[in-house]
Scaffold this motif. Structure first.
Motif, PDB file in Angstrom:
ATOM      1  N   GLN A   1       0.827  -1.208   0.000  1.00  0.00           N
ATOM      2  CA  GLN A   1       0.000   0.000   0.000  1.00  0.00           C
ATOM      3  C   GLN A   1       0.864   1.262   0.000  1.00  0.00           C
ATOM      4  O   GLN A   1       0.521   2.266  -0.642  1.00  0.00           O
TER       5      GLN A   1
ATOM      6  N   ARG B   1       2.286   1.602  -3.543  1.00  0.00           N
ATOM      7  CA  ARG B   1       1.227   2.047  -4.440  1.00  0.00           C
ATOM      8  C   ARG B   1       0.936   3.536  -4.252  1.00  0.00           C
ATOM      9  O   ARG B   1       0.648   4.251  -5.215  1.00  0.00           O
TER      10      ARG B   1
ATOM     11  N   PRO C   1       2.248   5.186  -7.929  1.00  0.00           N
ATOM     12  CA  PRO C   1       0.970   4.577  -8.326  1.00  0.00           C
ATOM     13  C   PRO C   1       0.965   3.889  -9.688  1.00  0.00           C
ATOM     14  O   PRO C   1       0.116   3.045  -9.939  1.00  0.00           O
TER      15      PRO C   1
END
Length: 261
Positions: free
Chosen positions: A209, A212, A216
């Motif tokens: 996470q 990301r 992204p």
């Protein structure tokens, strides 16, 4: 290729897909038709048999052909084939065609290969440096030595299609994680390594996470290491927990090297 006879002088292959001879002939025929109405135009690719074809003259009677995936960027391939054709043209003038034929792969590789920047991340002790040794074809270290901040290896003996690998081995200790995002944006892909235990998988999910969030658009693949241990979860379960494509690995086993590549 010889432009008149379409006879192959030399060739090299970077992918497992075989190109039928009839497709090459179809490309040459379509190229001739195109040049009747587009003389002087360069960088025009032609799609034949599900592949993309580029052609550039090395000399009046020799044509250099690049065959790529249909999704390859025309401008980038045109720049490569133009530079390659110019260099080969000079070599043909100086050392003649037999020299090019006998040394073609070595001559063309610098114009074809691209560096693939891979970021290898994970918590300390999950086997990142061992995986690095595996990719390099070296015997893995027998004791755990923590990576300090960043260990970068340019792996020149590993080629995947037309890529050679630049691997960044990131320190997994939490105090180094603030450095990660400085490198993620320059990576082409991130390999997130877990030791396949539930505790580490949950930590790896947090890392996923974070990556990301910081990068992204960079693809992330999870590597489930230590699959030989009794407490290892199946990669299909790990994929569901983390939310990223997951592949099994035993980094101390050199047999996994080819399957990983």
């Amino acid at each position: 290729l010889r432009t008149k006879s379409s006879r192959t002088i030399a060739s090299t292959q970077y992918w497992t897909i075989e190109v039928p001879r009839k497709d090459i002939k179809e490309f040459l025929k379509a190229r001739q038709e195109l040049f009747k109405v587009a003389k002087g135009k360069k960088g025009i690719s032609l799609n034949v048999g599900g592949n993309k074809y580029f052609g550039q003259n090395v000399s009046p009677d020799i044509l250099l052909v690049f065959i790529t995936d249909i999704d390859e960027n025309d401008r980038m391939v045109t720049e490569k084939i133009t530079a390659a054709a110019k260099a080969l043209g000079e070599i043909v003038k100086e050392k003649k065609v037999p020299f090019v034929k006998n040394n073609y792969e070595k001559l063309i590789n610098p114009f074809v290969h691209s560096k693939l920047k891979v970021a290898l991340v994970g918590e300390g002790g999950v086997g990142k440096t061992t995986t690095l040794h595996l990719l390099m074809g070296k015997i893995p270290p027998k004791q755990y030595i923590p990576t300090i901040a960043l260990a970068m290896e340019v792996i020149d003996n590993i080629h995947f299609a037309n890529y050679s690998i630049v691997l960044w081995d990131f320190a997994g200790q939490e105090r180094f994680r603030k450095l990660w995002k400085l490198y993620f944006l320059g990576a082409d892909i991130v390999f997130l390594l877990t030791d396949s235990t539930l505790r580490n998988i949950l930590i790896s999910k947090d890392m996923f996470q974070m990556i990301r969030r910081d990068a992204p658009h960079v693809p992330i693949i999870t590597i489930a290491n230590k699959q030989d241990l009794p407490n290892a979860l199946d990669p299909s379960i790990i994929e569901r927990i983390i939310g990223a494509e997951t592949h099994p690995l035993i980094a101390i086993d050199l047999a996994y090297r080819n399957s990983m590549l």
